[in-house]
Design a protein around this motif. Structure first.
Motif, PDB file in Angstrom:
ATOM      1  N   GLY A  27      62.665  33.178  82.109  1.00 39.75           N
ATOM      2  CA  GLY A  27      62.724  32.198  82.814  1.00 39.75           C
ATOM      3  C   GLY A  27      64.544  31.848  82.424  1.00 39.75           C
ATOM      4  O   GLY A  27      64.592  32.728  81.328  1.00 39.75           O
ATOM      5  N   HIS A  49      53.095  40.160  85.378  1.00 35.84           N
ATOM      6  CA  HIS A  49      53.768  39.204  86.708  1.00 35.84           C
ATOM      7  C   HIS A  49      52.341  37.445  85.932  1.00 35.84           C
ATOM      8  O   HIS A  49      52.232  37.233  87.572  1.00 35.84           O
ATOM      9  CB  HIS A  49      53.296  39.600  87.709  1.00 35.84           C
TER      10      HIS A  49
ATOM     11  N   GLY B 403      62.541  29.052  93.251  1.00 35.27           N
ATOM     12  CA  GLY B 403      63.627  30.033  93.174  1.00 35.27           C
ATOM     13  C   GLY B 403      64.591  29.504  95.032  1.00 35.27           C
ATOM     14  O   GLY B 403      64.891  28.367  94.805  1.00 35.27           O
ATOM     15  N   MET B 430      56.118  28.730  89.243  1.00 30.54           N
ATOM     16  CA  MET B 430      56.068  29.578  89.732  1.00 30.54           C
ATOM     17  C   MET B 430      54.891  29.957  90.004  1.00 30.54           C
ATOM     18  O   MET B 430      53.887  29.610  89.356  1.00 30.54           O
ATOM     19  CB  MET B 430      56.447  30.800  89.479  1.00 30.54           C
ATOM     20  N   CYS B 454      58.967  33.196  97.258  1.00 35.70           N
ATOM     21  CA  CYS B 454      60.079  34.044  96.676  1.00 35.70           C
ATOM     22  C   CYS B 454      58.937  35.444  96.780  1.00 35.70           C
ATOM     23  O   CYS B 454      58.066  35.343  96.366  1.00 35.70           O
ATOM     24  CB  CYS B 454      61.096  33.629  96.159  1.00 35.70           C
ATOM     25  N   GLY B 456      58.942  36.750  93.772  1.00 38.76           N
ATOM     26  CA  GLY B 456      58.176  37.561  92.401  1.00 38.76           C
ATOM     27  C   GLY B 456      57.682  35.953  92.394  1.00 38.76           C
ATOM     28  O   GLY B 456      56.047  36.155  91.623  1.00 38.76           O
ATOM     29  N   GLY B 457      57.938  34.861  92.729  1.00 35.66           N
ATOM     30  CA  GLY B 457      57.025  33.953  93.069  1.00 35.66           C
ATOM     31  C   GLY B 457      55.614  34.213  92.864  1.00 35.66           C
ATOM     32  O   GLY B 457      54.653  33.447  92.349  1.00 35.66           O
ATOM     33  N   TYR B 485      63.809  37.748  90.660  1.00 42.52           N
ATOM     34  CA  TYR B 485      64.198  36.745  90.345  1.00 42.52           C
ATOM     35  C   TYR B 485      65.363  36.461  90.107  1.00 42.52           C
ATOM     36  O   TYR B 485      66.147  36.195  89.132  1.00 42.52           O
ATOM     37  CB  TYR B 485      63.743  36.561  89.161  1.00 42.52           C
ATOM     38  N   THR B 503      64.842  41.355  85.280  1.00 41.73           N
ATOM     39  CA  THR B 503      64.858  40.247  86.879  1.00 41.73           C
ATOM     40  C   THR B 503      64.621  40.570  88.120  1.00 41.73           C
ATOM     41  O   THR B 503      64.820  40.166  89.225  1.00 41.73           O
ATOM     42  CB  THR B 503      66.048  39.561  86.942  1.00 41.73           C
TER      43      THR B 503
END
Lengths: 619, 619
Positions: A27, A49, B403, B430, B454, B456-457, B485, B503
């Protein structure tokens, strides 16, 4: 003058202290640390995750290897997401070092108590104060290094547990003179050894005397003994020649010693273990916290003719025990066991042949899998576990989730020859199984890691099925499909007349079609619906290459037994039977034959025909 | 004498107080409450698959409707899993009533401090003390009812927020005389109205005088105004005739007033909003906590020629503000606005025609979507948002995750005519998007809920994609696929020379193939890879029946701009520009033309060619 970035100094220190794996999610508030760990040649950064999964993976990593992993999370939701994993590690005395990113130090200057710190920061210290060994938000660069070194050490000493070092982003980026950094890191490096006391001489001799006099002594071995090497521990116990129970967290300490191993005991104990527990005349518990599922609710009924000695390294755990436990010694369990062994050796072998014979007989009379575990239509999880246990070799690690996986797993599997079996035993959070197994594999990629899950619990960390695929982990995952939350259905049977609410498809709770879902993730999928195919499918499953999932369809109302259940007396009262009298209830004759104490009046009073499983409504 | 079970009394009370939905997950420690809520004819129990999602759903439920939902979790991991949702609600002043099951009261009798309470209990009060309005573990049946009634009331009064009532399982099952129960529930029922003060007469007149004298006044409206009905609020502001900014949480308070709406401002502000903020000579903030992303890091540079008045209902938030904010009034924002309106009305219209014209011009000169948002190869999230915004009707609620979804969503979408747009703005966790959207739909099933996620989230609450299917929620979900991310990649560009770590796929972080995954869950799947098809696909997406997911493939390094970024001076120094000077940097001419104050020396010093986006490395 050479200087070093604090984040790099932290990463280097972790590597030098033997940390190899860091589970984490990046982050904006931990990006310097993430970069430093990722760049470091001796550290492997494993991205999962969800932060809860990162801490659970570190828990499983330690359970497998006895080595610590670190966890790296960001500020705000990064560290709040970690809570369940942290509490699980706290409950199980598992050392984990959690590094959390935090807002810059200037956000703390005003001592403001607004709802957020800076942009996304939260008050880490206040949230985590009562569920970690230590938590601190650092305020200057040298403090970061001091706290990391201290935490790494502190997590592993005395009664182990998680520590959190909360590191503002500006401090991660700060630079220090290398000498200053080194001396900051050096300060707390006292030798990483248990700082625990041995048994006082008086206590030791009191205990040894009791052992000499006892006709039917029993040890109850707990996870606190794990500091001893498995073989050494086994030799000590074998030499001592005293029958022993293991707690669920200690069941895989060493290979069962034929003739001495009495099994496990508790509200979901084995019948043999419970009968032997209740029959002994001396009980010595070593490094086990005597949780309720283990000792039952009614202390006066526990091992009712026995004197009980408790050895534990945590005064708080000793203090929690009531008056039934009068002999409580604050000491390191491995040391205490070694001391007891030495004294007994010096005075010659114990004369307990009759008791040893009784232990062997009871274990034979009361097998783990019973007639009630047969089912013509569905796969019974107990029969399945028995087959799985026999098929598994010594390189297998079983990691269970909760519910069916936990109960039938720990009731049936008796790890031997280096097999491992563990879970998040104290907190018992659904969702542990998958990340716990991931952690176990990273700790030792030569192990065959078998993860035992259920359809309900797997949902809690579903996202990390993807991590199994992306990190190419050859995990073998069992999903017991029992249409929802089986254990809670039994609770509902016991306390609300069987009414369902949020426990199965008929009452608002469904789970996905796992076949299509796990195939979409990229797993090989097997299933098992008919009992006669069990052993073939298990062989295929265990021998499969790469990630594979086996879905086992069991009766949606299968009993999880034997267990201590509220039962009904002949005159219609509800009572909680003593620990030896597990449901489904045996005949009085059978109970009497195996028990070395008189039948408990409550057992005599029960209507054994009318009584049946009333769930776990004892509180 | 009639008696009632405490759990039933709680359920009945919730229903009578207007609660309609309870989000929850059952466990053995909340089974009585679960049964009572499930059986109650006026309560709908919604089972999700993680407790964090339950609280986030209750957050979204309130954001959509202004009505509270309750959350019902079990002991141990049930309540620890809830933490992130609770902190998010705390940050956003969202009232949520969380009922947690707990171990039986007798487990608390010894005041022991062992690592676990009873079997699975944790110390709820200590964990949640600093992130809830109130948290209490009940010790007797009457207290349960008193605390539930108090919490329901307290969550909604003053500055709102979450409250937790922790209820041991034995107390859920206890029975009380109905009169006793009723009087326990009646005690704290003071009228549920803001207990907040109005502006003191002296303060009001000071403020009104300043308004009268101002040539360029600006309001900054926050979420604290939401207690006023949308139409009433709009009328008040329109009548007052003063240009206004909205905070991100307040952007959908009412339909933008043409000629007065100045947009939004901050580190990710609109260019027009920031220029107007910096140009005003009087700034009045109403019910906004002036978080850092909103006001920037350097207070002295904020609205640098303006006098600033701050009106907020939380003294702690006023205290956190530094010396730049000298005029701070503790008052209820809706009341204060009403008072200001009344005074101004009584003295006649403000004479600010030139300023109004300037506001209109700047808004025209500085559109939200700029040249840098065009991309020939990928879909640009800003252009996509603009198309989505134009295609959406008034019945659409946008719920974003973090994001790309957050930044381009809130930068571009300007909700009007009853459209809604919200997220978990304060904590910014997230994973919020999906459960937030689920909550919004349960609050008002007539809305078309569009959830902006998104790749990632979405993983953080992936399990509840199944809940969308199982509860048959016609959610429209966008997944921006940016290979990991994206925001943190920009952070890495800014602070670690662009090195990637955790990332993207190249640095250890991958996301699943969403096409096969979401189809396996049971979603209809659409995707968008080429810009020329955007409007057709968006139409299909918005008009689809049932659950549908649209995956939008964007450049894995797309800029999220305009934003305040560290820039480089002509002599090579790094500086943080003033708020009006967002990256990508405009020419000095363009800036000068729109700004009513002299250019800031830092702006003049920048090398506008060399400087480019340096990420968010300002702390």
């Amino acid at each position: 003058m050479t200087d070093i970035k604090v984040a790099d100094s932290v990463a280097d220190f972790l590597a030098k202290q033997g940390i190899r794996h860091v589970f984490g999610i990046i982050g904006s508030a931990n990006a310097h640390l993430f970069d430093a760990v990722y760049q470091h040649p001796k550290l492997e950064l494993v991205c999962l995750h969800h932060e809860q999964a990162c801490v659970m993976a570190a828990h499983g990593y330690f359970m497998q290897s006895g080595r610590m992993a670190a966890v790296l999370v960001t500020a705000g939701a990064g560290i709040t997401n970690a809570l369940t994993g942290v509490v699980g590690s706290w409950a199980d005395s598992v050392p984990v070092l959690i590094l959390s990113g935090q807002e810059a130090t200037k956000q703390f200057k005003s001592n403001n108590l607004a709802r957020m710190i800076g942009i996304q920061g939260v008050y880490v210290e206040s949230i985590y104060k009562t569920c970690t060994k230590n938590v601190v938000t650092c305020q200057d660069p040298e403090q970061v290094l001091r706290e990391v070194a201290t935490a790494l050490n502190f997590a592993k000493t005395d009664r182990q547990g998680p520590c959190i070092v909360d590191i503002p982003i500006d401090l991660q980026a700060a630079r220090l003179d290398v000498d200053v950094a080194e001396s900051a890191l050096a300060v707390p490096l006292s030798p990483i050894q248990p700082q625990l006391s041995c048994l006082a001489s008086e206590d030791l001799h009191q205990l040894a005397d009791a052992l000499q006099k006892s006709q039917a002594p029993l040890l109850w071995l707990g996870n606190g003994l794990r500091r001893l090497a498995s073989d050494d521990l086994r030799t000590l116990v074998k030499d001592l020649g005293v029958p022993y129970l293991t707690s669920w967290t200690a069941n895989d300490l060493f290979s069962p010693i034929e003739g001495l191993y009495a099994g496990h005991a508790g509200t979901y104990g084995g019948r043999a273990g419970n009968v032997l527990l209740q029959s002994c005349d001396l009980l010595i518990t070593l490094g086990t916290r005597l949780a309720i599922p283990q000792k039952g609710y009614l202390d006066d009924e526990l091992a009712r003719r026995a004197e009980i000695f408790v050895v534990d390294c945590d005064q708080v755990e000793l203090d929690k025990l009531g008056s039934r436990f009068s002999k409580k010694f604050l000491a390191d369990a491995p040391t205490a066991l070694t001391q007891i062994h030495a004294v007994v050796q010096s005075v010659g072998q114990l004369a307990i042949e009759l008791w040893l014979e009784h232990v062997r007989e009871v274990r034979q009379e009361m097998p783990l899998v019973e007639a009630c575990h047969r089912n013509e239509t569905w796969i019974d999880s107990y029969s399945f576990m028995a087959e799985l246990g026999s098929a598994a070799r010594s390189d297998v690690t079983f990691v269970t989730d909760m519910g069916t996986a936990l109960i039938s797993g720990f009731q049936v599997l008796e790890p031997s020859d280096g097999q491992r079996l563990f879970t998040s035993q104290g907190l018992g959070e659904m969702g542990y199984g998958l990340p716990g197994a991931i952690g176990a594999w990273f700790a030792d990629a030569d192990r065959k890691v078998v993860c035992l899950n259920c359809d309900g619990g797997l949902m809690m960390n579903l996202q990390d099925l993807h991590s199994v695929i992306s990190h190419e982990i050859p995990l073998k995952i069992v999903i017991f499909n029992n249409d929802g939350y089986l254990m809670i259905k039994h609770t509902q049977n016991a306390i609300v007349g069987g009414r369902r609410a949020g426990t199965d498809a008929g009452s608002g709770l469904t789970c996905p079609n796992y076949e299509s879902l796990v195939k979409a993730f990229g797993f090989r999928y097997l299933s098992l619906r008919k009992a006669d195919l069990t052993s073939d499918v298990i062989q295929n499953f265990l021998q499969a290459e790469g990630p594979v999932i086996l879905e086992v369809f069991m009766a949606p109302d299968q009993l999880l037994v034997p267990k201590l259940s509220v039962s009904i007396t002949a005159d219609g009262r509800l009572v909680s039977p003593p620990l030896e009298d597990l449901s489904p209830l045996l005949t009085l004759q059978s109970l009497k034959k195996n028990l070395l104490v008189p039948l408990h009046p409550k057992s005599i009073s029960l209507d054994r025909v009318v009584s049946d499983s009333k769930g776990d409504a004892i509180y």
